[in-house]
Design an enzyme around this catalytic site. Structure first.
Site, PDB file in Angstrom:
ATOM      1  N   ASN A  88       0.848  -1.186   0.000  1.00  0.00           N
ATOM      2  CA  ASN A  88       0.000   0.000   0.000  1.00  0.00           C
ATOM      3  C   ASN A  88       0.887   1.241   0.000  1.00  0.00           C
ATOM      4  OD1 ASN A  88      -1.950   1.947   0.340  1.00  0.00           O
ATOM      5  ND2 ASN A  88      -2.518   1.335   2.428  1.00  0.00           N
ATOM      6  N   LYS A  93       0.035   4.234  -0.332  1.00  0.00           N
ATOM      7  CA  LYS A  93      -0.669   5.358   0.278  1.00  0.00           C
ATOM      8  C   LYS A  93      -0.497   6.623  -0.568  1.00  0.00           C
ATOM      9  CE  LYS A  93      -0.464   3.220   4.812  1.00  0.00           C
ATOM     10  NZ  LYS A  93      -0.381   3.429   6.289  1.00  0.00           N
ATOM     11  N   HIS A 123      -9.559   0.574   4.966  1.00  0.00           N
ATOM     12  CA  HIS A 123      -8.340   0.859   5.723  1.00  0.00           C
ATOM     13  C   HIS A 123      -8.666   1.789   6.885  1.00  0.00           C
ATOM     14  CE1 HIS A 123      -4.293   2.246   6.703  1.00  0.00           C
ATOM     15  NE2 HIS A 123      -3.845   1.186   6.042  1.00  0.00           N
ATOM     16  N   GLU A 159      -7.239   4.278   8.084  1.00  0.00           N
ATOM     17  CA  GLU A 159      -7.073   5.702   7.816  1.00  0.00           C
ATOM     18  C   GLU A 159      -8.326   6.282   7.176  1.00  0.00           C
ATOM     19  OE1 GLU A 159      -2.259   5.152   7.413  1.00  0.00           O
ATOM     20  OE2 GLU A 159      -3.472   5.372   5.607  1.00  0.00           O
ATOM     21  N   GLU A 186      -5.028  -5.160  10.635  1.00  0.00           N
ATOM     22  CA  GLU A 186      -4.060  -4.088  10.883  1.00  0.00           C
ATOM     23  C   GLU A 186      -4.399  -3.396  12.201  1.00  0.00           C
ATOM     24  OE1 GLU A 186      -2.132  -2.455   6.978  1.00  0.00           O
ATOM     25  OE2 GLU A 186      -4.146  -1.652   7.171  1.00  0.00           O
ATOM     26  N   GLY A 236       2.350   2.563  10.886  1.00  0.00           N
ATOM     27  CA  GLY A 236       3.205   3.724  10.697  1.00  0.00           C
ATOM     28  C   GLY A 236       3.871   4.234  11.950  1.00  0.00           C
ATOM     29  N   SER A 293       3.585  -1.913  10.369  1.00  0.00           N
ATOM     30  CA  SER A 293       5.045  -1.770  10.491  1.00  0.00           C
ATOM     31  C   SER A 293       5.791  -3.067  10.168  1.00  0.00           C
ATOM     32  CB  SER A 293       5.415  -1.270  11.902  1.00  0.00           C
ATOM     33  OG  SER A 293       4.855   0.004  12.154  1.00  0.00           O
TER      34      SER A 293
END
Length: 301
Positions: A56, A58, A140, A142, A210, A216, A256
């Site tokens: 991904n 992003k 996701h 986010e 996730e 991140g 990560s």
């Protein structure tokens, strides 16, 4: 003001995660016992699907940076038996489609919940199919957090994308607070329940677990933590969908993942691959992660 507030929110979230991680580690023992006890109440086999690695990218890159990354990926040697999907930003999809070589496939990072129309800034599933895209990432964390996508909306997007012929990597995950207060599996189960209510054919669905606190931040769930949650997700599929879907559906870990921790994570029975963020922007390291699929040979998967 929106961009400033969003930046401040993300900075606070990452700082808060790092300060709380020690308490997270200290509280895991009893949770591990509870997860093991729940799983052993019924016998659930480990996954049987082909190892899968998603990249991904992003909202990162430029024409030049993408050109270099694609060149590095093409130069690498993927020797493992693995499905690989790279998801660049929308504007670079044609560039990557025209240059990225097998065994890599190209996916998108999102699509709209229905047919195209007066939806400024959105991209319809039909457009992705028309471009030659076969995969899309949906749900996701986010997008759930920053764009307000709830469980039902994500499920509707998954169902519509599947109807248009796309294959879907659907993301689930919990926050640090939810993990620590004991509601982690309730949160994950609610996310899965919404998807199961809309999807009847799981052949083109890949689940990516996730943990939000590990995305991140540099903080990674231990292999044991990841395995325990993956096993519980597989058990949920067996109990609520079917044992066949439970066995065949690939459950990825994301948060990560890098070239140093991928092999140990890949060796766990119920970890069927990875959804990689930052490390997917580094060609050589991403190839290393893809080749960690060979670790499955040591556990008989």
């Amino acid at each position: 003001h929106f961009h400033l507030n969003m930046a401040m929110t993300m900075a606070f979230r990452q700082a808060n995660t790092r300060t709380q991680v020690s308490s997270l580690r200290n509280s895991n023992a009893s949770r591990r016992v509870a997860l093991r006890n729940r799983r052993t109440s019924t016998c659930v086999a480990a996954g049987t699907g082909k190892f899968f690695v998603g990249g991904n990218w992003k909202c990162n890159g430029s024409h030049v940076a993408v050109e270099k990354l694609v060149k590095d990926l093409n130069a690498g040697s993927v020797t493992a038996n693995v499905d690989i999907v790279c998801a660049p930003p929308f504007v670079y999809l044609p560039q990557v489609l025209g240059a990225l070589e097998a065994p890599y496939q190209v996916g998108a990072q999102n699509c709209w919940v229905g047919k195209g129309g007066a939806f400024t800034g959105e991209v319809a599933a039909e457009m992705l199919v028309d471009l030659g895209i076969n995969w899309v990432i949906l749900g996701h964390s986010e997008r759930r957090a920053l764009c307000g996508e709830d469980n039902e909306f994500v499920a509707e997007k998954v169902a519509y994308a599947l109807e248009q012929g796309l294959s879907v990597i659907v993301c689930i995950g919990e926050t640090l607070e939810q993990r620590e207060n004991g509601t982690m599996m309730t949160i994950l189960n609610d996310q899965l329940k919404a998807i199961a209510a809309k999807v009847s054919d799981w052949d083109r669905v890949v689940i990516a677990y996730e943990p939000v606190w590990a995305i991140g931040t540099g903080v990674v769930a231990t292999p044991e933590q990841a395995q325990e949650v993956h096993a519980e997700v597989r058990k949920w599929l067996a109990d609520n969908v079917s044992s066949n879907v439970s066995s065949k559906t690939r459950i990825l870990y994301g948060g990560s993942v890098n070239g140093k921790n991928c092999q140990e994570l890949a060796g766990k029975d119920d970890i069927d691959g990875f959804l990689v963020g930052g490390a997917s922007l580094k060609g050589e390291e991403f190839v290393t992660i893809c080749n960690s699929a060979s670790e499955k040979g040591s556990v008989g998967v």
